[in-house]
Design a protein around this motif. Structure first.
Motif, PDB file in Angstrom:
ATOM      1  N   GLU A  94       0.870  -1.085   0.318  1.00 45.30           N
ATOM      2  CA  GLU A  94      -0.158   0.004   0.150  1.00 45.30           C
ATOM      3  C   GLU A  94       0.898   1.284   0.275  1.00 45.30           C
ATOM      4  N   TYR A 138      -3.806   1.961 -14.673  1.00 47.15           N
ATOM      5  CA  TYR A 138      -4.188   1.501 -13.500  1.00 47.15           C
ATOM      6  C   TYR A 138      -5.353   0.759 -13.753  1.00 47.15           C
ATOM      7  N   PHE A 180      -9.118  -2.981  -8.627  1.00 45.62           N
ATOM      8  CA  PHE A 180      -9.288  -4.402  -7.680  1.00 45.62           C
ATOM      9  C   PHE A 180     -10.703  -4.507  -7.410  1.00 45.62           C
ATOM     10  N   CYS A 236      -3.104 -11.651  -1.985  1.00 45.26           N
ATOM     11  CA  CYS A 236      -3.141 -11.434  -3.234  1.00 45.26           C
ATOM     12  C   CYS A 236      -1.804 -10.608  -3.434  1.00 45.26           C
ATOM     13  N   ALA A 237      -1.386  -9.567  -2.978  1.00 44.17           N
ATOM     14  CA  ALA A 237      -0.080  -8.851  -3.289  1.00 44.17           C
ATOM     15  C   ALA A 237       1.052  -9.714  -3.198  1.00 44.17           C
ATOM     16  N   PHE A 286      -4.423 -10.793  -8.521  1.00 42.94           N
ATOM     17  CA  PHE A 286      -5.384 -10.023  -8.145  1.00 42.94           C
ATOM     18  C   PHE A 286      -6.754 -10.261  -9.168  1.00 42.94           C
ATOM     19  N   LEU A 328      -9.564  -8.584 -10.813  1.00 42.06           N
ATOM     20  CA  LEU A 328      -9.429  -7.201 -11.498  1.00 42.06           C
ATOM     21  C   LEU A 328     -10.798  -6.890 -11.954  1.00 42.06           C
ATOM     22  N   VAL A 369      -5.499  -0.547  -8.502  1.00 38.92           N
ATOM     23  CA  VAL A 369      -4.124  -1.170  -8.494  1.00 38.92           C
ATOM     24  C   VAL A 369      -3.284  -0.478  -9.630  1.00 38.92           C
ATOM     25  N   THR A 428       0.584 -10.930 -11.755  1.00 37.83           N
ATOM     26  CA  THR A 428       1.347  -9.838 -11.934  1.00 37.83           C
ATOM     27  C   THR A 428       2.718 -10.294 -11.695  1.00 37.83           C
ATOM     28  N   PRO A 477       1.808  -6.111  -6.480  1.00 36.91           N
ATOM     29  CA  PRO A 477       1.471  -4.711  -7.042  1.00 36.91           C
ATOM     30  C   PRO A 477       1.229  -3.512  -5.826  1.00 36.91           C
ATOM     31  N   HIS A 478       1.288  -2.433  -6.300  1.00 38.91           N
ATOM     32  CA  HIS A 478       0.737  -1.330  -5.519  1.00 38.91           C
ATOM     33  C   HIS A 478      -0.550  -1.061  -5.373  1.00 38.91           C
ATOM     34  N   VAL A 479      -1.084  -1.170  -4.260  1.00 36.56           N
ATOM     35  CA  VAL A 479      -2.741  -1.082  -4.123  1.00 36.56           C
ATOM     36  C   VAL A 479      -3.177  -0.018  -3.141  1.00 36.56           C
TER      37      VAL A 479
END
Length: 128
Positions: free
Chosen positions: A2, A13, A16, A31-32, A37, A39, A78, A118, A122-124
């Motif tokens: 995060e 982008y 999610f 998930c991360a 994810f 999506l 995401v 991925t 990921p950055h979420v």
């Protein structure tokens, strides 16, 4: 992972959506870390074609969430890096690129979910 997804060198982008079947903690833990994810996609009811929702800007994705996922839990944005985008494209799912937060018409389209892998964690940003 995060972080502030509004800043950074991200390719695209996506949204999610855990369909309220996966908790925020599970998103962060499972998930991360496992690099997959669920999506958000949109399915054309007449053709049954399912397309991944893709945005150039996080703010547009956030506005889309506010218009189409009101009252839903486990929904967020995401940030997709170039490496992750290449991995997602390997699945050959059609993409629907949106440059504004379109309201989905439930008579012609259905919001769905598809799982994507991925290449990196990921950055979420989760929106409750």
């Amino acid at each position: 992972m995060e972080n502030n997804i509004l800043q950074g060198d991200f390719e695209k982008y996506c949204i999610f959506f855990g369909n309220e079947e996966i908790s925020i903690d599970e998103v962060k833990e499972e998930c991360a870390k496992e690099k997959w994810f669920p999506l958000a996609c949109v399915k054309d009811i007449s053709s049954s074609i399912n397309s991944l929702l893709v945005f150039d800007y996080a703010n547009t994705a956030l506005s889309f969430i506010n218009r189409n996922y009101k009252g839903k839990k486990s929904v967020g944005v995401v940030a997709i890096t170039k490496t992750d985008w290449e991995k997602i494209k390997e699945k050959n799912t059609p993409e629907l690129f949106l440059n504004w937060p379109k309201k989905i018409n439930p008579k012609t389209h259905e919001l769905t979910i598809e799982v994507f892998e991925t290449a990196e964690e990921p950055h979420v940003a989760i929106i409750n």
